[in-house]
Design a protein around this motif. Structure first.
Motif, PDB file in Angstrom:
ATOM      1  N   GLY A  36      29.058 -22.514  17.967  1.00 14.22           N
ATOM      2  CA  GLY A  36      30.011 -21.481  18.349  1.00 14.22           C
ATOM      3  C   GLY A  36      29.426 -20.107  18.101  1.00 14.22           C
ATOM      4  O   GLY A  36      28.362 -19.968  17.498  1.00 14.22           O
ATOM      5  N   GLY A  37      30.141 -19.092  18.582  1.00 12.32           N
ATOM      6  CA  GLY A  37      29.679 -17.724  18.360  1.00 12.32           C
ATOM      7  C   GLY A  37      30.486 -16.734  19.168  1.00 12.32           C
ATOM      8  O   GLY A  37      31.315 -17.121  19.990  1.00 12.32           O
ATOM      9  N   ILE A  38      30.268 -15.464  18.902  1.00 13.87           N
ATOM     10  CA  ILE A  38      30.837 -14.415  19.745  1.00 13.87           C
ATOM     11  C   ILE A  38      30.183 -14.550  21.124  1.00 13.87           C
ATOM     12  O   ILE A  38      28.982 -14.795  21.216  1.00 13.87           O
ATOM     13  CB  ILE A  38      30.549 -13.026  19.148  1.00 13.87           C
ATOM     14  CG1 ILE A  38      31.303 -12.837  17.836  1.00 13.87           C
ATOM     15  CG2 ILE A  38      30.906 -11.921  20.143  1.00 13.87           C
ATOM     16  CD1 ILE A  38      32.809 -12.692  17.953  1.00 13.87           C
ATOM     17  N   CYS A  39      30.968 -14.396  22.195  1.00 11.32           N
ATOM     18  CA  CYS A  39      30.384 -14.543  23.536  1.00 11.32           C
ATOM     19  C   CYS A  39      30.757 -13.397  24.466  1.00 11.32           C
ATOM     20  O   CYS A  39      30.353 -13.401  25.633  1.00 11.32           O
ATOM     21  CB  CYS A  39      30.758 -15.887  24.140  1.00 11.32           C
ATOM     22  SG  CYS A  39      32.521 -16.137  24.285  1.00 11.32           S
ATOM     23  N   CYS A  40      31.512 -12.417  23.981  1.00 16.88           N
ATOM     24  CA  CYS A  40      31.818 -11.232  24.784  1.00 16.88           C
ATOM     25  C   CYS A  40      32.316 -10.136  23.843  1.00 16.88           C
ATOM     26  O   CYS A  40      33.075 -10.410  22.915  1.00 16.88           O
ATOM     27  CB  CYS A  40      32.887 -11.566  25.830  1.00 16.88           C
ATOM     28  SG  CYS A  40      33.268 -10.201  26.942  1.00 16.88           S
ATOM     29  N   SER A  41      31.888  -8.903  24.104  1.00 18.64           N
ATOM     30  CA  SER A  41      32.297  -7.781  23.242  1.00 18.64           C
ATOM     31  C   SER A  41      33.614  -7.164  23.699  1.00 18.64           C
ATOM     32  O   SER A  41      34.472  -6.848  22.877  1.00 18.64           O
ATOM     33  CB  SER A  41      31.216  -6.695  23.244  1.00 18.64           C
ATOM     34  OG  SER A  41      30.006  -7.185  22.713  1.00 18.64           O
TER      35      SER A  41
ATOM     36  N   LEU B  46      22.178 -24.508  25.179  1.00 16.06           N
ATOM     37  CA  LEU B  46      22.187 -23.276  24.385  1.00 16.06           C
ATOM     38  C   LEU B  46      22.763 -22.171  25.273  1.00 16.06           C
ATOM     39  O   LEU B  46      22.371 -22.040  26.431  1.00 16.06           O
ATOM     40  CB  LEU B  46      20.744 -22.978  23.990  1.00 16.06           C
ATOM     41  CG  LEU B  46      20.418 -21.839  23.038  1.00 16.06           C
ATOM     42  CD1 LEU B  46      19.044 -22.090  22.409  1.00 16.06           C
ATOM     43  CD2 LEU B  46      20.420 -20.511  23.719  1.00 16.06           C
ATOM     44  N   THR B  47      23.703 -21.402  24.731  1.00 16.03           N
ATOM     45  CA  THR B  47      24.333 -20.362  25.527  1.00 16.03           C
ATOM     46  C   THR B  47      23.945 -18.962  25.052  1.00 16.03           C
ATOM     47  O   THR B  47      23.721 -18.741  23.853  1.00 16.03           O
ATOM     48  CB  THR B  47      25.874 -20.527  25.531  1.00 16.03           C
ATOM     49  OG1 THR B  47      26.445 -19.479  26.312  1.00 16.03           O
ATOM     50  CG2 THR B  47      26.457 -20.449  24.135  1.00 16.03           C
ATOM     51  N   ILE B  48      23.857 -18.054  26.005  1.00 20.52           N
ATOM     52  CA  ILE B  48      23.590 -16.640  25.698  1.00 20.52           C
ATOM     53  C   ILE B  48      24.560 -15.798  26.522  1.00 20.52           C
ATOM     54  O   ILE B  48      24.919 -16.170  27.632  1.00 20.52           O
ATOM     55  CB  ILE B  48      22.134 -16.238  26.047  1.00 20.52           C
ATOM     56  CG1 ILE B  48      21.828 -16.539  27.537  1.00 20.52           C
ATOM     57  CG2 ILE B  48      21.133 -16.967  25.149  1.00 20.52           C
ATOM     58  CD1 ILE B  48      20.486 -16.013  28.019  1.00 20.52           C
ATOM     59  N   SER B  49      25.017 -14.681  25.959  1.00 30.56           N
ATOM     60  CA  SER B  49      25.903 -13.784  26.699  1.00 30.56           C
ATOM     61  C   SER B  49      25.177 -12.463  26.947  1.00 30.56           C
ATOM     62  O   SER B  49      24.569 -11.899  26.032  1.00 30.56           O
ATOM     63  CB  SER B  49      27.196 -13.542  25.921  1.00 30.56           C
ATOM     64  OG  SER B  49      28.027 -14.683  25.984  1.00 30.56           O
ATOM     65  N   ILE B  50      25.259 -12.002  28.179  1.00 33.96           N
ATOM     66  CA  ILE B  50      24.464 -10.860  28.637  1.00 33.96           C
ATOM     67  C   ILE B  50      25.360  -9.927  29.449  1.00 33.96           C
ATOM     68  O   ILE B  50      26.187 -10.397  30.227  1.00 33.96           O
ATOM     69  CB  ILE B  50      23.316 -11.375  29.552  1.00 33.96           C
ATOM     70  CG1 ILE B  50      22.469 -12.437  28.833  1.00 33.96           C
ATOM     71  CG2 ILE B  50      22.470 -10.227  30.092  1.00 33.96           C
ATOM     72  CD1 ILE B  50      21.504 -11.934  27.818  1.00 33.96           C
ATOM     73  N   HIS B 131      30.732  -9.153  29.154  1.00 35.48           N
ATOM     74  CA  HIS B 131      29.586 -10.065  29.084  1.00 35.48           C
ATOM     75  C   HIS B 131      29.763 -11.262  30.020  1.00 35.48           C
ATOM     76  O   HIS B 131      30.879 -11.742  30.216  1.00 35.48           O
ATOM     77  CB  HIS B 131      29.391 -10.593  27.655  1.00 35.48           C
ATOM     78  CG  HIS B 131      28.729  -9.623  26.729  1.00 35.48           C
ATOM     79  ND1 HIS B 131      29.402  -8.564  26.154  1.00 35.48           N
ATOM     80  CD2 HIS B 131      27.439  -9.536  26.276  1.00 35.48           C
ATOM     81  CE1 HIS B 131      28.557  -7.877  25.381  1.00 35.48           C
ATOM     82  NE2 HIS B 131      27.366  -8.435  25.437  1.00 35.48           N
ATOM     83  N   VAL B 132      28.642 -11.728  30.538  1.00 33.63           N
ATOM     84  CA  VAL B 132      28.605 -12.954  31.332  1.00 33.63           C
ATOM     85  C   VAL B 132      27.858 -13.986  30.497  1.00 33.63           C
ATOM     86  O   VAL B 132      26.812 -13.688  29.921  1.00 33.63           O
ATOM     87  CB  VAL B 132      27.878 -12.727  32.671  1.00 33.63           C
ATOM     88  CG1 VAL B 132      27.751 -14.034  33.443  1.00 33.63           C
ATOM     89  CG2 VAL B 132      28.615 -11.677  33.496  1.00 33.63           C
ATOM     90  N   GLN B 133      28.447 -15.175  30.427  1.00 35.92           N
ATOM     91  CA  GLN B 133      27.836 -16.212  29.620  1.00 35.92           C
ATOM     92  C   GLN B 133      26.972 -17.138  30.481  1.00 35.92           C
ATOM     93  O   GLN B 133      27.421 -17.636  31.515  1.00 35.92           O
ATOM     94  CB  GLN B 133      28.939 -17.014  28.929  1.00 35.92           C
ATOM     95  CG  GLN B 133      28.430 -17.884  27.812  1.00 35.92           C
ATOM     96  CD  GLN B 133      29.482 -18.866  27.353  1.00 35.92           C
ATOM     97  OE1 GLN B 133      30.197 -19.437  28.171  1.00 35.92           O
ATOM     98  NE2 GLN B 133      29.562 -19.082  26.068  1.00 35.92           N
ATOM     99  N   PHE B 134      25.739 -17.350  30.062  1.00 41.20           N
ATOM    100  CA  PHE B 134      24.839 -18.287  30.727  1.00 41.20           C
ATOM    101  C   PHE B 134      24.692 -19.503  29.811  1.00 41.20           C
ATOM    102  O   PHE B 134      24.318 -19.360  28.650  1.00 41.20           O
ATOM    103  CB  PHE B 134      23.479 -17.645  30.979  1.00 41.20           C
ATOM    104  CG  PHE B 134      23.521 -16.528  31.989  1.00 41.20           C
ATOM    105  CD1 PHE B 134      23.261 -16.775  33.330  1.00 41.20           C
ATOM    106  CD2 PHE B 134      23.869 -15.239  31.603  1.00 41.20           C
ATOM    107  CE1 PHE B 134      23.332 -15.747  34.271  1.00 41.20           C
ATOM    108  CE2 PHE B 134      23.934 -14.210  32.532  1.00 41.20           C
ATOM    109  CZ  PHE B 134      23.680 -14.461  33.878  1.00 41.20           C
TER     110      PHE B 134
END
Lengths: 197, 197
Positions: A36-41, B46-50, B131-134
């Motif tokens: 889990g984690g923060i995914c949008c500010s 694995l997810t990243i938010s950009i 943010h957009v999550q990939f």
């Protein structure tokens, strides 16, 4: 030359967070996760990944709400326990002696004794594989006064959370500040400008 | 009694990871993020938010691949720098003196000097807000031999990653083992069984 390793969930550090839900009968349940984690500010969102077989999954589908209670090292034993047994037939709050408190913001309980709480409402549900990802908007945060910094925000050293190390199944505590963000890299920006001059 | 705080991205600990991509011109780029994590065990994802304004976002949409290079404390300065400037007009690898190496598994570069690398292919793209999550499937992992444990898996103390503390914008190093996972909570399971007996 790097060595190749078969794909696995070895990315570190991972958080240790406790997800609070009310099940379909209204019983408070709590489950520890590391995915889990923060995914949008803006607006602030927090994501958690849960397997379908869990009691928490059914509660999330039913209530569309959850809390994340962040444990201090002080409550490591209870946090570990919350990840070891299912809430289907056990009242984990009662067994651990910790308190399930109803959030006044979302339809979910949190751990009163933990220092920092996030109250979330599910906005997206994404089936990935063995885990289903729930993306929740953070509608409320509450914290013990004693973990707040001078700006009234939670200070990481006072919250004293711990990280999960997936390959060794250990919880690691934090040491101290290794560097300042948006500051340590300043030297490289200066050298870059000089190079371009 | 807890104090209420306005919603924000204050959940800790957050990781400090560097996302590698090739842009539309084929130039290697690298960007540091704190909003990300493992989001599925089987198959590993694995997810990243950009944010959409970033150079990395455009590369991700174009290539549908990325790497995550995990920095040690040793490279904190470079990792911080990678999060401070855009790769649109700057070659961050050249400025930092670090090496962009092409992954042979996915269409993306990674940081050769960092100890642990994840090679991902985008499976889901989720627009959340700013943010957009990939969500990427981990197709490969590579690590320096010296960070592996006796089982051939990356050991967190040898990788020596650091966490990001959102409210103070600090990077925190890890101290030591605070407890064993799926073990520390065992006492509560025993006491629970006794109570039910």
């Amino acid at each position: 030359m790097k060595k190749r390793i078969d794909p696995g969930t070895y990315a570190c550090p991972a958080p240790t967070w406790c997800v609070g839900t009310y099940d379909t009968d209204g019983k408070a349940n709590i489950m520890t996760i590391a995915w889990g984690g923060i995914c949008c500010s803006v607006p602030p969102h927090l994501t958690i990944s849960i397997r379908k077989v869990t009691h928490t999954y059914k509660a999330l589908i039913h209530r569309k709400c959850y809390t994340v209670s962040i444990p201090s090292v002080k409550h490591l034993q209870e946090a570990d326990y919350f990840g070891m047994v299912s809430g289907k037939n056990i009242d984990k709050f009662a067994t651990s002696g910790l308190t399930a408190k109803r959030s006044e913001v979302v339809d979910a309980p949190y751990v009163e004794e933990f220092p920092l709480i996030f109250e979330c409402e599910v906005r997206h549900i994404l089936e990935i594989g063995g885990h289903v990802q729930f993306v929740g908007e953070i509608l409320g945060i509450k914290a013990d006064e004693k973990v707040l910094n001078s700006k009234g925000l939670p200070a990481i050293d006072k919250v004293n959370p711990f990280v999960y190390a997936p390959t060794s199944r250990e919880y690691w505590s934090l040491k101290d500040v290794a560097g300042k963000g948006f500051s340590s890299g300043q030297t490289l920006i200066k050298s870059s400008s000089e190079n371009q001059a």
